[in-house]
Design an enzyme around this catalytic site. Structure first.
Site, short mmCIF file in Angstrom:
data_model
loop_
_atom_site.label_atom_id
_atom_site.label_comp_id
_atom_site.label_asym_id
_atom_site.label_seq_id
_atom_site.Cartn_x
_atom_site.Cartn_y
_atom_site.Cartn_z
N GLY A 125 0.84 -1.20 0.00
CA GLY A 125 0.00 0.00 0.00
C GLY A 125 0.86 1.24 0.00
CE LYS A 170 -11.46 -9.32 -22.22
NZ LYS A 170 -12.58 -8.36 -22.25
CG HIS A 188 5.58 -5.89 -4.66
ND1 HIS A 188 4.32 -5.75 -4.15
CD2 HIS A 188 6.25 -4.78 -4.30
CE1 HIS A 188 4.23 -4.61 -3.50
NE2 HIS A 188 5.38 -3.99 -3.58
CB SER A 223 -20.71 -6.27 -27.11
OG SER A 223 -19.80 -7.17 -26.48
N GLY A 224 -21.11 -9.38 -28.32
CA GLY A 224 -20.40 -10.41 -29.08
C GLY A 224 -18.95 -10.56 -28.64
N GLY A 225 -18.50 -9.67 -27.73
CA GLY A 225 -17.16 -9.79 -27.18
C GLY A 225 -17.12 -10.98 -26.22
CB VAL A 226 -14.29 -12.95 -24.72
CG1 VAL A 226 -13.57 -11.85 -23.97
CG2 VAL A 226 -14.17 -14.26 -23.98
CG ASP A 227 -15.72 -9.58 -21.00
OD1 ASP A 227 -14.90 -10.51 -21.06
OD2 ASP A 227 -15.39 -8.39 -20.91
CB SER A 228 -21.65 -9.90 -23.80
OG SER A 228 -21.14 -9.83 -25.10
CD GLU A 268 2.71 -8.72 -5.40
OE1 GLU A 268 3.50 -9.46 -4.77
OE2 GLU A 268 2.46 -7.56 -5.04
CB CYS A 277 5.22 -4.30 0.18
SG CYS A 277 6.04 -2.73 -0.10
CE1 TYR A 278 1.50 0.99 5.41
CE2 TYR A 278 -0.48 -0.37 5.38
CZ TYR A 278 0.22 0.73 5.85
OH TYR A 278 -0.38 1.58 6.75
#
Ligand code: XMP
Length: 516
Positions: free
Chosen positions: A56, A372, A167, A220-225, A169, A81-82
């Site tokens: 942080g 995603k 870090h 929308s036809g995108g991967v999410d929808s 990660e 870290c923090y």
């Protein structure tokens, strides 16, 4: 289904999402949680199997929160870290204010008698801190230190408490996964409970819980929808109505894609042609924010009209709105530095946010706990075509934000043609899967050129190719010159009105991905 074995407590680090992603990649379910939420859950008796305290931007000396409850029940805990400084303050170590801080790559080594499976004795890690731990708390060993004798890692000698000043990660840290796994497997002894199978079960639960009802999907036809709708269709069947709005700001490949989805999936997709409305509502607008707002409002009006039409003509009353909202959007609104903070609006992203309240629709967001890359894995698991799952993102306002200034049919057409060329060549040069997002931008400035034997005084087309993981940050792509040469020569030859092609070499920040 409770799938949050690990609490990732967020203190505002830019890397908190990364800790979460890496933890899930290792196979452990986790969720990001604020300090306040963790305290509330704790007081209600909800306790995790392990706790991670993130980094942080604050200085521990200016922080008067009480963190003692984290240590009450010997739940395994890792401070990054923090987070490591919190461990030290709570358990009686000493944290000193830094003079210059340590940022970027640093070389550290394990101290005598300490090691982590799979790691070298010396490793390069990513540091980003100002204050540092000068004396560890009692019963802690220093397991890692940097060349200049700064304490880089500590471990309790009997309990599962671990602190990393750097870090693990971040990809720049060597053996980051091994260092994280040392905590989850070695000290916390967690069972792996996160995989595509669990993701699928959790996401399906959200849609099956609503039972059989009429659901509208802003598609929308995108991967999410696409993934959200494919999941929902399994339990809703034809009660799921996917509305795809043709706003006249689409590329040829979007028309082709939506027709393919109509043909090759079980989804009930209706294309609403609203090009004229969008054209009329954006006419004469030059300011990017006003343009975005006009496009957003027109989307909502289009949906509203359609919903009324369904009610009146077909007797279908929708109760829910299905959306492909992802975890980063959810976190954005709860992060300690966003919530109530002074975050500046860089651009107002388009969504159909006004619709649920206006139409009294309940939101259905089966992907709101996923990143995603996890949604892509889910899409694959659902058997969707890999080309659909790996499709580049395309913004809601479409070409509307890729023609700078006022929209007009001629400039929109130029972008449509240029994008088609760009995409064809990306496929020819096998670059499509190596680039996260690609597009062209129409610059309404005139420049002098020669075409044939004559003088040309025409517009400029810019090519934007970026790599990113979530769109929050991005770098411009280094691509082969022969590819650039081919795209440039095809655009100047095949797109009338364009005499010059330029390449955008700006990363995000400071640039955003889209130009408006
Ligand atoms: P920026 O331009 O903010 O874009 O760096 C980050 C990512 O978001 C996409 N984008 C949008 N997506 N509605 C969307 O659905 C929007 O209004 C919108 N604006 C930008 C952009 O294409 C990039 O992937």
């Amino acid at each position: 289904m409770n799938l949050r074995q690990v609490w990732i407590v967020d203190f505002g680090s830019q890397y908190t999402q990364l800790i979460t992603r890496k933890t899930r990649e290792l196979g452990y379910s986790c969720e990001i949680i604020t300090y306040e939420e963790s305290l509330e859950c704790w007081n209600k008796g909800e306790k995790p199997s392990a706790i991670v305290l993130s980094g942080g931007p604050l200085s521990i000396s200016a922080d008067d929160n009480d963190y003692s409850f984290y240590f009450e029940e010997d739940i395994p805990l890792m401070g990054i870290c923090y987070g490591m400084q919190i461990i030290c303050r709570e358990l009686g170590g000493k944290v000193e204010k830094g003079v210059s801080g340590e940022y970027g790559k640093a070389n550290i080594h394990f101290t005598q008698g300490h090691q982590v499976d799979g790691c070298c004795k010396d490793l390069n890690v990513w540091m980003s801190h100002f204050d540092h731990v000068s004396v560890p708390p009692e019963n802690f060993d220093v397991i890692l230190e940097s060349k200049n004798n700064f304490i880089a890692g500590i471990k309790h000698n009997t309990k599962g408490i671990l602190g990393y000043q750097f870090h693990p990660e971040v990809d720049h840290t060597e053996y980051g996964k091994e260092l994280l796994e040392y905590f989850y497997k070695g000290l916390a002894r967690l069972n792996k409970d996160w995989s595509t199978k669990e993701m699928l079960a959790k996401a399906s639960e959200v849609v099956t819980n609503v039972g059989r009802t009429k659901v509208l999907c802003a598609f929308s036809g995108g991967v999410d929808s696409l993934v959200a709708a494919t999941l929902a269709e399994k339990s809703l069947g034809d009660d799921l109505h996917c509305f795809f709005v043709d706003n006249g700001l689409l590329r040829p490949q979007d028309h082709h894609h939506i027709k393919l989805l109509q043909k090759e999936t079980n989804l009930n997709i209706e294309i609403i042609n609203a090009s004229k409305d969008f054209h009329d509502k954006t006419a004469g607008i030059e300011d990017p924010e006003k343009k975005r707002k006009a496009i957003g409002v027109t989307f909502i009006e289009t949906f509203e009209r359609k919903v009324h039409e369904y009610e009146e003509q077909k007797g279908i009353a929708f109760t829910h709105l299905l959306q492909g909202t992802l975890y980063p959007d959810v976190i954005e609104s709860t992060s300690p530095h966003k919530k109530g903070g002074k975050s500046v609006t860089i651009k107002s992203h388009h969504n159909v946010g006004g619709l649920p309240e206006k139409m009294k629709l309940e939101l259905l967001e089966p992907l709101r706990f996923l990143f995603k890359d996890e949604v892509r894995a889910l899409g694959k698991e659902l058997g969707l075509n890999p080309a659909w799952v790996h499709r580049h993102p395309f913004p809601g306002p479409g070409i509307g934000v890729r023609v700078l200034g006022e929209l007009n049919p001629g400039s929109i057409k130029c972008v449509q043609l240029s994008d088609q060329i760009l995409f064809e060549e990306m496929h020819n040069f096998e670059l499509y899967d190596k680039i996260w997002q690609a597009f062209t931008v129409f610059l309404p400035v005139n420049t002098v050129g020669v075409k044939g034997d004559g003088r040309a005084y025409e517009n400029v087309m810019c090519i934007r190719l970026v790599n990113s993981t979530d769109g929050m940050t991005a770098t411009w792509c280094d691509v082969p010159y022969p590819f650039m040469d081919k795209v440039s020569s095809r655009i100047t030859n095949e797109v009338s009105g364009i005499t010059r092609v330029v390449y955008d070499v700006t990363s995000k920040p400071p640039g955003t991905i889209e130009w408006e």
